[in-house]
Each structure stands twice: as structure tokens, then as C-alpha cells.
Motif scaffolding. Structure first.
Motif, PDB file in Angstrom:
ATOM      1  N   ARG A 104       0.817  -1.213   0.000  1.00 18.21           N
ATOM      2  CA  ARG A 104       0.000   0.000   0.000  1.00 18.21           C
ATOM      3  C   ARG A 104       0.855   1.270   0.000  1.00 18.21           C
ATOM      4  NH1 ARG A 104      -5.486  -0.720   3.610  1.00 18.21           N
ATOM      5  NH2 ARG A 104      -6.417  -2.328   2.292  1.00 18.21           N
ATOM      6  N   ILE A 105       2.068   1.173   0.490  1.00 16.37           N
ATOM      7  CA  ILE A 105       2.937   2.357   0.515  1.00 16.37           C
ATOM      8  C   ILE A 105       3.299   2.790  -0.900  1.00 16.37           C
ATOM      9  CG2 ILE A 105       5.128   3.304   1.321  1.00 16.37           C
ATOM     10  CD1 ILE A 105       4.870   1.382   3.741  1.00 16.37           C
ATOM     11  N   PRO A 106       3.902   1.910  -1.740  1.00 16.21           N
ATOM     12  CA  PRO A 106       4.170   2.354  -3.120  1.00 16.21           C
ATOM     13  C   PRO A 106       2.898   2.564  -3.933  1.00 16.21           C
ATOM     14  CG  PRO A 106       4.721   0.018  -2.860  1.00 16.21           C
ATOM     15  CD  PRO A 106       4.473   0.566  -1.483  1.00 16.21           C
ATOM     16  N   TYR A 107       1.842   1.801  -3.666  1.00 14.87           N
ATOM     17  CA  TYR A 107       0.599   1.957  -4.427  1.00 14.87           C
ATOM     18  C   TYR A 107       0.005   3.354  -4.237  1.00 14.87           C
ATOM     19  CZ  TYR A 107      -0.336  -2.764  -6.240  1.00 14.87           C
ATOM     20  OH  TYR A 107      -0.304  -3.931  -6.956  1.00 14.87           O
ATOM     21  N   THR A 108       0.265   3.967  -3.095  1.00 15.83           N
ATOM     22  CA  THR A 108      -0.235   5.316  -2.846  1.00 15.83           C
ATOM     23  C   THR A 108       0.252   6.304  -3.898  1.00 15.83           C
ATOM     24  OG1 THR A 108      -0.305   4.918  -0.467  1.00 15.83           O
ATOM     25  CG2 THR A 108      -0.232   7.215  -1.162  1.00 15.83           C
ATOM     26  N   PHE A 109       1.471   6.071  -4.424  1.00 11.18           N
ATOM     27  CA  PHE A 109       2.084   7.023  -5.341  1.00 11.18           C
ATOM     28  C   PHE A 109       1.863   6.656  -6.802  1.00 11.18           C
ATOM     29  CE2 PHE A 109       4.563   6.778  -1.396  1.00 11.18           C
ATOM     30  CZ  PHE A 109       4.416   8.073  -0.961  1.00 11.18           C
ATOM     31  N   MET A 110       1.139   5.578  -7.073  1.00 11.46           N
ATOM     32  CA  MET A 110       0.963   5.139  -8.449  1.00 11.46           C
ATOM     33  C   MET A 110      -0.039   5.996  -9.222  1.00 11.46           C
ATOM     34  SD  MET A 110       3.099   2.678  -8.915  1.00 11.46           S
ATOM     35  CE  MET A 110       4.192   3.577  -7.795  1.00 11.46           C
ATOM     36  N   VAL A 111      -1.056   6.516  -8.541  1.00 15.70           N
ATOM     37  CA  VAL A 111      -2.064   7.331  -9.233  1.00 15.70           C
ATOM     38  C   VAL A 111      -1.447   8.601  -9.818  1.00 15.70           C
ATOM     39  CG1 VAL A 111      -4.167   8.704  -8.915  1.00 15.70           C
ATOM     40  CG2 VAL A 111      -4.032   6.383  -7.988  1.00 15.70           C
ATOM     41  N   PRO A 112      -0.681   9.381  -9.047  1.00 19.66           N
ATOM     42  CA  PRO A 112      -0.042  10.559  -9.647  1.00 19.66           C
ATOM     43  C   PRO A 112       0.946  10.198 -10.757  1.00 19.66           C
ATOM     44  CG  PRO A 112      -0.055  10.724  -7.259  1.00 19.66           C
ATOM     45  CD  PRO A 112      -0.466   9.337  -7.585  1.00 19.66           C
ATOM     46  N   LYS A 113       1.572   9.045 -10.635  1.00 18.03           N
ATOM     47  CA  LYS A 113       2.613   8.682 -11.604  1.00 18.03           C
ATOM     48  C   LYS A 113       2.022   8.178 -12.924  1.00 18.03           C
ATOM     49  CE  LYS A 113       6.872   5.979 -12.114  1.00 18.03           C
ATOM     50  NZ  LYS A 113       7.678   7.160 -12.472  1.00 18.03           N
ATOM     51  N   PHE A 114       1.013   7.319 -12.846  1.00 15.65           N
ATOM     52  CA  PHE A 114       0.476   6.681 -14.045  1.00 15.65           C
ATOM     53  C   PHE A 114      -0.924   7.164 -14.429  1.00 15.65           C
ATOM     54  CE2 PHE A 114       3.483   3.560 -12.325  1.00 15.65           C
ATOM     55  CZ  PHE A 114       4.273   3.323 -13.442  1.00 15.65           C
ATOM     56  N   GLY A 115      -1.644   7.791 -13.506  1.00  9.22           N
ATOM     57  CA  GLY A 115      -3.032   8.149 -13.744  1.00  9.22           C
ATOM     58  C   GLY A 115      -3.952   7.137 -13.080  1.00  9.22           C
TER      59      GLY A 115
END
Length: 469
Positions: A104-115
Motif C-alpha cells: 500500500r505504501i508504493p501503491y499510494t504514489f501510483m495514481v499521480p505517476k500513471f493516472g
């Protein structure tokens, strides 16, 4: 006219200008999203947000299904010929939560990075790995424990979906409706745990008069996963303003209230996911006569009632938090959970399954209320903190970004409760031969969390109490 088209007509100049702010670029990227603009929200914003929420719920639902598959599968392994110890069974139940919480920690930053739309497609397709892998592993009783543990750990991919899904949805909704929208999104996902525990015990007995067809427990979800990925790709959107930056995340991590809320979320969501995973095992161990019958007849799927009522209670907890304050609801939730856990300890000697089930349903309901209330507190807390010594315009941007990061980070830390609860129960059973010690420990933990919540957010005269957290 489709909501994906730029509307160039309107009743007047103001309406046309509002419509012109929304543009859909290739790849379904949306520019000019402003849910706080009431005219935009009521005309174009709400339908688009609702579409994204619906598909987000479906994808997150399947994530929770995959995350919880081993809670049922592990209990069935001995009857299928697998020679694993009791502690090994507990590890298979708890390792998905350990991995899921960490992801969940890296997944938090996936939306800004990939959409948001793009990452939802990717994260949905990743669920194929643990689903098909589980089917392959449980097909052979000679599968080594190490490989089984690895595949159970990969089920944690489903747990990671929650963080990115919640971070994505928070960008779509105005502040006044975030609590309910996030509650629905979370509840829809949480329902996956209930559905998995209802469906899997029934499916694996189909056409199996003398043995269990365990591989079906993983394979039945493959078509739905493919449907979810297709729907997300076709109907969801990427918001161009959903930007995450390292500075915002670091600022959130430096905020003491993030860690306080993470502790409280371990108590609410950690209890929900931890007891969801271990509930079938508890039924099996505490009521061996009943569970022996249940395994043969698939009645063990009664365990699904726990995560079901907890999931349904979550959006209501968020809605009541919007109205009465998240801190009040959270304190009430911890008080209730402590009393119920104490009642479980005192009634275990009665060996009454239906009383045991009723108490656990109440415990799940209280944790569900707490989930919605605690999660709703986070944007409010960061908004209050952001207003101190800052201009209003900069607060709106900074608090939103920090709150979005905090939502994911808190959900990650809180999910470790899904690992801790089974392991505490295992340690208690190994040391004393019963689960009594573990439940006394849970009572003490809930009492501490209640005190922390009151002191930090309800104490008269405090900044947070004045702000109505």
C-alpha cells in the motif's frame, strides 16, 4: 451528449466558461477538474465522478477477494491432504496482510505517476497472478510450504489496491462529499472479503462428493478480473491535476497526526481485516464439532457474515462522521469493540457457537463504523493543520495533497493489523492452548486507542476539538 465531450453550449457566458474548463485528451486524461465549483459539479462533475467510483469499487472489490482467498483456503488444506502445522496455517492466513500492507505504501504514489484509470487497469490485471497461482498450488498436496507461502504472499497484491483506489477517488469529489464517497469505495472493496468467504467454500465442493476441488477457489475470479480491467480501461479517467510529489509525502510523514491516525486505523481497519482473515480459523478451532460438519457441507461460509456486516457499516460510519464528527464516532467504536472483545472472552467457556457468532458480528459492525469514521478524520485534520499560518489558497492545494498521501500511508500502516491479529492469536494458542490471552490483549489495545483518540481529538480546548474533527 457524452460526459467525455467538451460542452460548448450553455445558457449563458458563465455556464460556457465553466464547461470550457473541462477537456478530455487522448488516453482519457481530464484537464480542468474542479469539483468545488458547484455548477460544474452538478452538470458534468458528478456523473463522471460516479462512473469512476463505480468501476473503482468493482476493481477494489476483486482486490479484497484475492486478498482474502487464503483465509478460507488455508483452513481447508488439511481436509485436502496437506500436512501443515497449525502455525503454518496461521502464516498462510496472515502473510497476505503483511505483503498487502507493505504494498500500500508504493501503491499510494501510483495514481499521480500513471493516472488513476491507467493504474486501476494495471493493478486489476496483476490479480491474475495470485488467482491462477493459488489454483496451481492447491491442486497438489505435495506442494512445498515455501511455495504455498510465496503464493499466499502474492495475494497481498489485492491488498495494495485499496491505497491507490482511495487516493484516486479523493481527487474526484468535493470536500463535502468525500466522506461518503470514500466510505462507499472502501465498503465496496471490503465486501470482497465477505463474498470470498461466502462463495469459495461453496464452489470448492461443487462436483466433489468425496474431495474438495480447491483450484476452483482461485479460477472462478479470473473472468471477473478481466472484466474489471476492461471496464476500467474503457470508462475511467485520469485526472491531470492529481499530482503527487515527494515533498508533499515527506510533509505528511513529518506530521505527528499521521502516525496517531495510523495507530487508530490499526485498531479499526486492522481489526476488520485481521478478524476477517482469521474468523474461519477461529470457528474451526473453537468449535471443532461444528466446523467438522461445516467443512463437509460448506456451512463454514457462515464466516462471511462478519466481513459483510463490517463492510456495510463502513459507509454509514463515514456518513455519521460527516455529520457528528469522526473523533466521536471513533471513540464510540473503540469503546464498543473493547466491551465486545471482553464479552467474547467471558462467553467462550459456554461453547455456544451462535452466541460466539453474534458477538463477532457485533465486533465486525463496530470495526466497520470505526473504519469509516477514522478514515474521514484524515482530510479534516490536515485541513485544520494546513490553515495555521498559511493563506487560504495555498492551504487548499497543500492540505489536499498531504491528505491524499496520508490516506494511502495510513491505510498501509493500518493494514498491518491484518498480520498482527492472526499472529497474536497464534502466539496465545501456542503458549497457552487457548485464545483467551489474545483477546485480553485486544481489550487493552482498544482501551489505549480510545484514550489516544479522545486526548488528541476530543479533549476540550484542543485545536482539533475546536475544529470539529
Amino acid at each position: 451528449m457524452s460526459v467525455d465531450q467538451i460542452r460548448t453550449t450553455g445558457a449563458g457566458r458563465a455556464g460556457a466558461e465553466a464547461d470550457s474548463r473541462l477537456q478530455i485528451r487522448p488516453g482519457r486524461w481530464v484537464d480542468g477538474w474542479d469539483p468545488e465549483d458547484k455548477d460544474f459539479w452538478e452538470t458534468e462533475g458528478r456523473p463522471i465522478a460516479r462512473t469512476n467510483l463505480n468501476w473503482s469499487i468493482f476493481c477494489e472489490f476483486l482486490g479484497f477477494v484475492v486478498w482474502q482467498l487464503w483465509s478460507i483456503m488455508a483452513v481447508q488444506l488439511p481436509a485436502a491432504g496437506f500436512d501443515f502445522t497449525n502455525s503454518q496455517i496461521f502464516w498462510l492466513i496472515s502473510i497476505p496482510s503483511l505483503v498487502g500492507a507493505t504494498l500500500r505504501i508504493p501503491y499510494t504514489f501510483m495514481v499521480p505517476k500513471f493516472g488513476g484509470r491507467n493504474w486501476t487497469v494495471i493493478s486489476a490485471l496483476l490479480l491474475l497472478v495470485p488467482s491462477i497461482g493459488l489454483a496451481a498450488c492447491v491442486a497438489n498436496p505435495e506442494t512445498p510450504f515455501g511455495l504455498m507461502l510465496l503464493m499466499a504472499g502474492l495475494a497481498g497484491l489485492g491488498g495494495g489496491n485499496f491505497a491507490s483506489s482511495m487516493a484516486n477517488i479523493t481527487y474526484f469529489y468535493p470536500a463535502a462529499e468525500k466522506g461518503y464517497a470514500l466510505g462507499l469505495n472502501a465498503a465496496g472493496g471490503n465486501l470482497g472479503a465477505a463474498v470470498a468467504q461466502l462463495v469459495v467454500p461453496l464452489v470448492i465442493t461443487l462436483g466433489a462428493a468425496a474431495s474438495l476441488n480447491l483450484p476452483l477457489g482461485g479460477l472462478i475470479w479470473v473472468p471477473l478480473i478481466l472484466l474489471a480491467a476492461w471496464g476500467a480501461r474503457k470508462y475511467m479517467h485520469n485526472l491531470s491535476h492529481a499530482k503527487g510529489d515527494a515533498a508533499g509525502s515527506v510533509a505528511a510523514l513529518r506530521e505527528p497526526h499521521l502516525w496517531i491516525m495510523a495507530l487508530l486505523y490499526i485498531g479499526t481497519f486492522g481489526s476488520f481485516i485481521g478478524f476477517s482473515g482469521v474468523f474461519p480459523k477461529l470457528i474451526h478451532d473453537v468449535f471443532p464439532g461444528f466446523s467438522s460438519f461445516a467443512v463437509g457441507s460448506a456451512a463454514l461460509s457462515l464466516a462471511f457474515l462478519g466481513p459483510l456486516v463490517g463492510s456495510l457499516a463502513r459507509p454509514l460510519g463515514g456518513k455519521l462522521a460527516d455529520r457528528f464528527g469522526g473523533a466521536r464516532m471513533t471513540v464510540a467504536s473503540f469503546a464498543t469493540m473493547a466491551l465486545i472483545a471482553l464479552a467474547v472472552v467471558w462467553t467462550l467457556p459456554l461453547a455456544n457457537f451462535w452466541l460466539f457468532l453474534l458477538l463477532f458480528l457485533a465486533l465486525f459492525t463496530a470495526s466497520g463504523f470505526g473504519n469509516g469514521a477514522t478514515y474521514r478524520m484524515i482530510p479534516r485534520i490536515f485541513a485544520i493543520r494546513g490553515r495555521t499560518g498559511t493563506t487560504r489558497s495555498s492551504v487548499d492545494v497543500g492540505s489536499e495533497r498531504k491528505a491524499a498521501a496520508a490516506l494511502g500511508l495510513v491505510s498501509a500502516i493500518g493494514a498491518y493489523g491484518g498480520f498482527l491479529i492472526p499472529q497474536v492469536l497464534n502466539a496465545s494458542n501456542t503458549a497457552t492452548g487457548s485464545y483467551t490471552g489474545a483477546f485480553y490483549g485486544f481489550v487493552a489495545a482498544y482501551a489505549v486507542m480510545l484514550a489516544v483518540a479522545w486526548f488528541c481529538y476530543l479533549r476540550p480546548g484542543s485545536e482539533m476539538a475546536r475544529g470539529g474533527v
